[in-house]
Motif scaffolding. Structure first.
Motif, PDB file in Angstrom:
ATOM      1  N   MET B   1       0.942  -1.166   0.052  1.00  0.00           N
ATOM      2  CA  MET B   1       0.024   0.035  -0.217  1.00  0.00           C
ATOM      3  C   MET B   1       0.999   1.332  -0.028  1.00  0.00           C
ATOM      4  O   MET B   1       0.478   2.372  -0.531  1.00  0.00           O
ATOM      5  CB  MET B   1      -0.966  -0.007   1.296  1.00  0.00           C
ATOM      6  N   PHE B   4       1.442   2.662  -3.254  1.00  0.00           N
ATOM      7  CA  PHE B   4       0.363   3.464  -4.020  1.00  0.00           C
ATOM      8  C   PHE B   4       0.401   5.069  -3.615  1.00  0.00           C
ATOM      9  O   PHE B   4       0.635   5.926  -4.319  1.00  0.00           O
ATOM     10  CB  PHE B   4      -0.934   3.134  -3.568  1.00  0.00           C
ATOM     11  N   VAL B   5       0.710   5.171  -2.295  1.00  0.00           N
ATOM     12  CA  VAL B   5       0.602   6.518  -1.810  1.00  0.00           C
ATOM     13  C   VAL B   5       1.971   7.274  -2.354  1.00  0.00           C
ATOM     14  O   VAL B   5       1.797   8.534  -2.714  1.00  0.00           O
ATOM     15  CB  VAL B   5       0.811   6.564  -0.253  1.00  0.00           C
ATOM     16  N   LEU B   7       3.506   6.613  -5.048  1.00  0.00           N
ATOM     17  CA  LEU B   7       3.249   6.841  -6.592  1.00  0.00           C
ATOM     18  C   LEU B   7       2.524   8.047  -6.919  1.00  0.00           C
ATOM     19  O   LEU B   7       2.704   8.905  -7.826  1.00  0.00           O
ATOM     20  CB  LEU B   7       2.492   5.841  -6.932  1.00  0.00           C
ATOM     21  N   GLN B   8       1.760   8.646  -6.010  1.00  0.00           N
ATOM     22  CA  GLN B   8       1.033   9.847  -6.215  1.00  0.00           C
ATOM     23  C   GLN B   8       1.956  11.100  -6.183  1.00  0.00           C
ATOM     24  O   GLN B   8       1.684  12.213  -6.902  1.00  0.00           O
ATOM     25  CB  GLN B   8       0.053  10.167  -5.019  1.00  0.00           C
ATOM     26  N   LEU B  12       8.308   9.705 -12.572  1.00  0.00           N
ATOM     27  CA  LEU B  12       8.110   8.680 -13.397  1.00  0.00           C
ATOM     28  C   LEU B  12       8.936   7.332 -13.082  1.00  0.00           C
ATOM     29  O   LEU B  12       8.699   6.207 -12.773  1.00  0.00           O
ATOM     30  CB  LEU B  12       8.335   8.993 -14.725  1.00  0.00           C
ATOM     31  N   ILE B  16       8.001   3.335 -11.661  1.00  0.00           N
ATOM     32  CA  ILE B  16       8.445   2.269 -12.076  1.00  0.00           C
ATOM     33  C   ILE B  16       9.008   1.526 -11.042  1.00  0.00           C
ATOM     34  O   ILE B  16       8.549   0.509 -10.826  1.00  0.00           O
ATOM     35  CB  ILE B  16       9.167   2.245 -13.362  1.00  0.00           C
ATOM     36  N   SER B  19       6.483   0.490  -8.221  1.00  0.00           N
ATOM     37  CA  SER B  19       5.344  -0.543  -8.623  1.00  0.00           C
ATOM     38  C   SER B  19       6.121  -2.188  -8.617  1.00  0.00           C
ATOM     39  O   SER B  19       5.502  -3.118  -8.480  1.00  0.00           O
ATOM     40  CB  SER B  19       4.986  -0.410 -10.144  1.00  0.00           C
ATOM     41  N   THR B  20       7.708  -1.881  -9.033  1.00  0.00           N
ATOM     42  CA  THR B  20       8.114  -3.365  -9.117  1.00  0.00           C
ATOM     43  C   THR B  20       8.118  -3.869  -7.511  1.00  0.00           C
ATOM     44  O   THR B  20       8.085  -5.243  -7.150  1.00  0.00           O
ATOM     45  CB  THR B  20       9.683  -3.354  -9.502  1.00  0.00           C
ATOM     46  N   SER B  22       5.828  -3.780  -5.489  1.00  0.00           N
ATOM     47  CA  SER B  22       4.538  -4.102  -5.166  1.00  0.00           C
ATOM     48  C   SER B  22       3.802  -5.506  -5.449  1.00  0.00           C
ATOM     49  O   SER B  22       2.918  -5.743  -5.530  1.00  0.00           O
ATOM     50  CB  SER B  22       3.547  -3.095  -5.304  1.00  0.00           C
ATOM     51  N   ILE B  23       4.870  -6.107  -6.282  1.00  0.00           N
ATOM     52  CA  ILE B  23       4.426  -7.679  -6.607  1.00  0.00           C
ATOM     53  C   ILE B  23       4.220  -8.560  -5.349  1.00  0.00           C
ATOM     54  O   ILE B  23       5.202  -8.569  -4.614  1.00  0.00           O
ATOM     55  CB  ILE B  23       5.691  -8.044  -7.332  1.00  0.00           C
ATOM     56  N   TYR B  61      14.116  -5.798 -11.212  1.00  0.00           N
ATOM     57  CA  TYR B  61      13.226  -6.853 -11.035  1.00  0.00           C
ATOM     58  C   TYR B  61      13.133  -7.871 -12.212  1.00  0.00           C
ATOM     59  O   TYR B  61      13.488  -8.955 -12.258  1.00  0.00           O
ATOM     60  CB  TYR B  61      12.070  -6.521 -10.381  1.00  0.00           C
ATOM     61  N   TYR B  62      12.697  -7.136 -13.300  1.00  0.00           N
ATOM     62  CA  TYR B  62      12.583  -7.980 -14.468  1.00  0.00           C
ATOM     63  C   TYR B  62      13.583  -8.531 -15.104  1.00  0.00           C
ATOM     64  O   TYR B  62      13.429  -9.689 -15.517  1.00  0.00           O
ATOM     65  CB  TYR B  62      11.546  -7.146 -15.522  1.00  0.00           C
ATOM     66  N   SER B 140      13.514  -1.795 -15.916  1.00  0.00           N
ATOM     67  CA  SER B 140      12.606  -2.960 -16.222  1.00  0.00           C
ATOM     68  C   SER B 140      13.498  -4.203 -16.728  1.00  0.00           C
ATOM     69  O   SER B 140      14.279  -4.729 -16.226  1.00  0.00           O
ATOM     70  CB  SER B 140      11.523  -2.667 -17.091  1.00  0.00           C
TER      71      SER B 140
END
Lengths: 567, 196
Positions: B1, B4-5, B7-8, B12, B16, B19-20, B22-23, B61-62, B140
Motif C-alpha cells: 500500500m 500507492f501513496v 506513486l501519487q 516517473l 516504475i 511498482s516493482t 508491489s509484486i 526486477y524484470y 525494467s
C-alpha cells in the motif's frame, strides 16, 4: 476472461486519486461542460464524420478519413492561426496521442499510460489518471500511447503491460481492467481502441517478440472478451506466393521452405502479426478492416516457412463474431519488416472499369498507397511510389544488404487522411536508408527477436515528405519534401487544409489542393502525433501534441497545443 | 500500500521502481535458497564475495527474473548459475528477483583504469548504447550497468561477443562490432559511473 479483482482495484484507485481530487476540487466543476450530453451515443459515433463540434474517434470517424468538416479555419485565414492554450503533461516522453473531444472536454494520453481530461476551450486540467503499471512490460519503439476511445459515459485505454482499462469519463476512476496478453511474452498495447455497438476493439504489439497477434472485442461494460481473431492462421502457409502485390519477385526459396515446414510444422504460434492501429468499421456490412504487421522474427525467414498468413495483410472480419471474411497479403514471407501498419480508410473508389465501388485504402511502408475492393479485399491498384525504392527485394545477409526503403520506410504507423471531394489521400513518409542483416537465433521466449539487424547508413541523407495521391488513378498529385523523416499523422479539413508536424518541431498547414505551405509554427519539440480539430462555443480549434518520438529520437517535450484564429 | 501513496507524489522513474516493489509473491518461501545465493552474491550488504560475481542488490526486477529463466533454459550458459537455477520454479525465481530488486544498490570501489574509461565514453556513443540503456541506471528489462563489478561486466560483454551468452541475440551482433579493447574501455567507464 478478465483477470480482475474488483474490490482490490477500486481501493487502489481510491488511494491514488483521493489526494488529486481534493487538490483540484475547484477544477472538477468544469465537468459541467458535459452539459446534457455527458454521454456519447452510438448515433453520435456513427455521425462523427459530419460533427463539427466533437472529435470522437482517433481517426475522426469509423471510415478513418481524418477529415474534419468545419471550414471556419481555412485557406484564407489560416495565416492568423495562433496558440489558444498550451497544456504541459507530467511526462516528457514520446507523444503519439490523438486528442478526443466530447462537448468541450478533451481527453489526451501520454507515454506510460497517463490520461488527462482538459477543458478544451481553456486547457485547464479537470482530472489526471496514472495507470499503475505492472512490473513486467515488454515493448518496442518507446513507451507510447496513442489515445482513448469514448462510449456512453466511459473511456477505454490499452496499456504497456497489455491490459485494457475501462474508466469513468467524468472522474477518471477505473471501473474494470482486463489482461489481453502476457507481457512477459512480448504483448503490449500502444494503439487507441475503437468502440462500436458496445464492443471495444483492440489489437496488440509484439511482432518483434514472437507473439501470436490478435484483434479482440471486449464488452464495454464488463471488460469481458467477446471474441478473439488470431492474426496468424493455424495454417499459415498460404499459396507460396513468389511475387509481392506490385508484381516484384521476392526471391523466395520455396523448396527449402517446404522442407523446413515438413521438419518443424506450422510456425503460427510465435509468428508475430501485431496490429498497431485502429480498425475501420463498415457499419452497413457489419465488418471491420485492419492491417496486420510483420512476421517474427523480422529478418529471418528460415524459421517460419510459408506465406506467414495473415502477416503483412489487409484483413476483414465480421464485427459480431470476429470470423474471417477476406484478406489480401502485400508481402508474403516478409524478411524486411516493410509491413502494414497505417490504419485502413474506407472510401468509394473507381475500379478498373471506371465504376465507383466501396473501397479500402492503405498506405504501406513500401511507399505505395494500396487501393482495394471492400467486398473481397482484392487489390484494384497501387499508387506510384512516394519514396525511393532501390534493390527490391534483395535478401538480407550477414554483412548486410542495402535496400530502399529502409525498414522505417514509407508510411509507418502514421494515419493518412482523405479529402473525398478532391479524390485525394495524403500520406506522410520516411526516407531512411538502411542495410538489412540476418542472423538466425531460436525463439527467445519474449525477448527481442529480430533475427538480425537493421542498420541506418549514417553517411546517407534522410528526409521525409507529404504526398497527395489520387486514389482513383494511383497518380501522385503533389509532394512536399521535409527536412526529416516524418512520423505522426495528418489531418484534412473542409477549410481546404491539411495539417502535419515534423521532428524538428515545425507544425504546418498546407493547401490540400496544391500542397503550398500556408502557415507554420515552431512547437519546441517534435510534432509526431496526429492532429485533431474541434469546436467549442462556435470557435474552431486545431490541436496537436508536441512531445517528440522515441523511435526516430526526435526531441522530447510534453506540450498539447490548441490553435485558433484570433479575432 | 505504501507504494500507492508514494506513486501519487513522485516522478516517473520512481513510479516504475515502486511498482516493482508491489509484486506479491508472499506465498513462496525462498529462505533456504537465499542462504546459498548469499554465499556468493553477498548478504544484507549485497556485496559479492568475488569481483567476477555480479551485484544483484538493487538490480531491476524484470531483468533478474529473466536471467534466472535464461540460465535454467540454457540460453545463458554458465556452469555455476545453470546448476543454481535448475530446480527453481518460476514463482521462486520471481520471489528471488523481487527480494534482490527491493534492496538498495550496493556501492563498490572498483579499480578503474581512468585512461581506458575516458575512451569508453566515445565507444558507448558509437554503439548508441544509451538508446536503450539511457543513463545506465536500469529500467525494467534493461539492467543497471552503472557501478557494476568491472571483471564481471567485461566478461559478460565478451560472452555476448563470443556467443557464450546467447540470451540477447541482438546484443551479440552489437558487441561483435567492437574490439576487446573497446569492450574493456566501455566496461571501465560503466563500472566507474556512480549514481547521479
Amino acid at each position: 476472461m478478465p483477470v480482475f479483482d474488483k474490490k482490490r482495484l477500486c481501493l487502489a484507485v481510491g488511494l491514488v486519486f483521493g489526494a488529486a481530487f481534493t487538490a483540484h476540487a475547484q477544477e472538477v466543476e468544469n465537468a459541467s461542460n458535459f452539459g446534457d450530453m455527458n454521454t456519447v451515443s452510438q448515433d453520435m459515433l456513427n455521425r462523427a464524420g459530419n460533427d463539427g463540434n466533437n472529435f470522437l474517434h482517433t481517426n475522426g470517424n469509423y471510415e478513418q478519413t481524418r477529415y474534419y468538416p468545419s471550414k471556419q479555419i481555412n485557406t484564407q485565414n489560416v495565416k492568423d492561426l495562433r496558440p489558444a492554450w498550451i497544456f504541459q503533461t507530467e511526462i516528457v516522453e514520446s507523444l503519439e496521442t490523438t486528442p478526443i473531444v466530447v462537448n468541450g472536454i478533451m481527453y489526451i494520453t501520454t507515454s506510460f499510460n497517463h490520461i488527462y481530461a482538459l477543458n478544451a476551450a481553456t486547457g485547464e486540467q479537470i482530472w489526471h489518471f496514472k495507470h499503475k503499471m505492472g512490473p513486467i512490460t515488454t515493448y518496442c519503439c518507446g513507451p507510447n500511447n496513442r489515445g482513448v476511445a469514448v462510449y456512453e459515459d466511459m473511456l477505454f485505454m490499452g496499456t504497456l503491460d497489455a491490459k485494457m482499462l475501462g474508466l469513468d469519463a467524468k472522474t477518471g476512476k477505473l471501473i474494470w481492467e482486463t489482461e489481453l496478453g502476457d507481457p512477459e511474452l512480448g504483448y503490449s498495447e500502444t494503439m487507441a481502441p475503437t468502440v462500436v455497438n458496445g464492443k471495444v476493439l483492440i489489437g496488440t504489439n509484439g511482432g518483434e517478440y514472437g507473439i501470436r497477434g490478435f484483434v479482440k472485442a471486449l464488452d464495454y461494460k464488463s471488460g469481458e472478451v467477446l471474441w478473439t481473431f488470431h492474426t496468424t492462421a493455424e495454417d499459415s502457409t498460404g499459396v507460396w506466393a513468389t511475387h509481392d502485390a506490385t508484381g516484384r519477385d521476392m526471391l523466395r526459396d520455396i523448396d527449402a521452405e517446404k522442407a523446413k515446414l515438413a521438419e518443424m510444422g506450422d510456425p503460427y504460434k510465435t509468428l508475430g502479426g501485431g496490429v498497431w492501429q485502429n480498425p475501420a468499421v463498415d457499419l452497413d456490412a457489419n465488418r471491420i478492416y485492419f492491417v496486420v504487421g510483420n512476421p517474427s522474427p523480422d529478418l529471418d525467414g528460415s524459421l517460419r516457412p510459408g506465406d506467414n498468413l495473415y502477416t503483412n495483410s489487409l484483413v476483414s472480419v465480421d464485427l459480431d463474431s470476429g470470423e474471417y471474411v477476406c484478406h489480401y497479403q502485400y508481402i508474403a514471407h516478409d524478411v524486411w519488416d516493410l509491413d502494414a501498419v497505417s490504419p485502413p480508410i474506407l472510401v468509394d473508389v473507381k475500379n478498373n472499369d471506371g465504376d465507383m465501388v466501396p473501397g479500402v485504402l492503405h498506405g504501406g511502408k513500401t511507399g505505395h498507397v494500396y487501393v482495394h475492393n471492400r467486398d473481397d479485399c482484392s487489390l484494384i491498384r497501387f499508387s506510384e511510389a512516394m519514396v525511393p525504392q532501390e534493390n527490391m527485394w534483395v535478401l538480407p545477409t550477414k554483412d548486410g544488404e542495402r535496400m530502399l526503403p529502409g525498414a522505417n520506410g514509407g508510411v509507418e504507423w502514421s494515419p493518412m487522411t482523405v479529402d473525398e471531394k478532391l479524390g485525394l489521400t495524403y500520406a506522410i513518409n520516411l526516407h531512411q536508408p538502411m542495410t538489412y542483416h540476418v542472423e538466425s537465433s531460436p525463439y527467445p521466449e519474449g525477448k527481442l527477436w529480430l533475427g538480425g539487424a537493421f542498420k541506418v547508413i549514417p553517411e546517407e541523407q534522410q528526409w521525409g515528405n507529404i504526398t497527395a495521391v489520387d486514389y482513383h488513378t494511383g497518380k501522385i498529385r503533389w509532394k512536399v519534401k521535409t527536412q526529416q523523416p516524418m512520423i505522426g499523422g495528418i489531418l484534412a479539413t473542409a477549410g481546404g487544409l491539411v495539417f502535419a508536424g515534423e521532428g524538428n518541431g515545425m507544425f504546418k498547414a498546407y493547401d490540400s489542393e496544391t500542397g503550398s505551405q500556408l502557415w507554420r509554427f515552431q512547437a519546441g519539440a517534435g510534432v509526431n502525433a496526429p492532429p485533431a480539430s474541434y469546436s467549442v462555443d462556435g470557435q474552431q480549434y486545431i490541436v496537436v501534441g508536441a512531445g517528440g518520438n522515441t523511435q526516430l529520437n526526435y526531441k522530447r517535450g510534453n506540450n498539447i497545443i490548441a490553435f485558433t484564429v484570433s479575432d | 500500500m505504501i507504494s500507492f501513496v508514494r506513486l501519487q507524489f513522485v516522478g516517473l522513474a520512481a513510479c516504475i521502481f515502486f511498482s516493482t516493489a508491489s509484486i506479491s509473491s508472499d506465498a513462496v518461501d525462498i529462505k533456504d535458497k537465499l542462504v546459498l545465493c548469499e554465499s556468493c552474491h553477498g548478504g544484507e550488504d549485497g556485496m559479492p564475495v568475488n569481483a567476477d560475481t555480479p551485484i544483484l542488490a538493487g538490480q531491476e526486477y524484470y531483468y533478474l527474473y529473466v536471467q534466472l529463466k535464461d540460465y535454467k533454459a540454457g540460453r545463458r550458459a554458465n556452469p555455476i548459475m545453470s546448476g543454481m537455477t535448475a530446480a527453481l520454479s518460476k514463482d521462486e525465481m520471481k520471489a528471488l528477483a523481487e527480494y534482490y530488486s527491493s534492496m538498495e544498490w550496493t556501492k563498490i570501489q572498483p579499480e578503474i583504469d581512468q585512461e581506458l574509461a575516458d575512451k569508453g565514453g566515445s565507444a558507448l556513443g558509437a554503439g548508441q548504447c544509451s538508446q536503450c540503456h539511457s543513463k545506465y541506471q536500469g529500467d525494467s528489462r534493461v539492467p543497471r550497468l552503472a557501478g557494476q563489478q568491472l571483471p564481471y561486466m567485461l566478461q559478460t560483454m565478451k560472452d555476448f561477443k563470443n556467443k557464450v551468452r546467447l540470451n540477447s541475440p541482438a546484443k551479440g551482433s552489437l558487441m561483435d562490432s567492437f574490439s576487446d579493447e573497446d569492450l574493456a574501455a566501455m566496461a571501465n567507464y560503466l563500472s566507474g559511473l556512480q549514481q547521479p
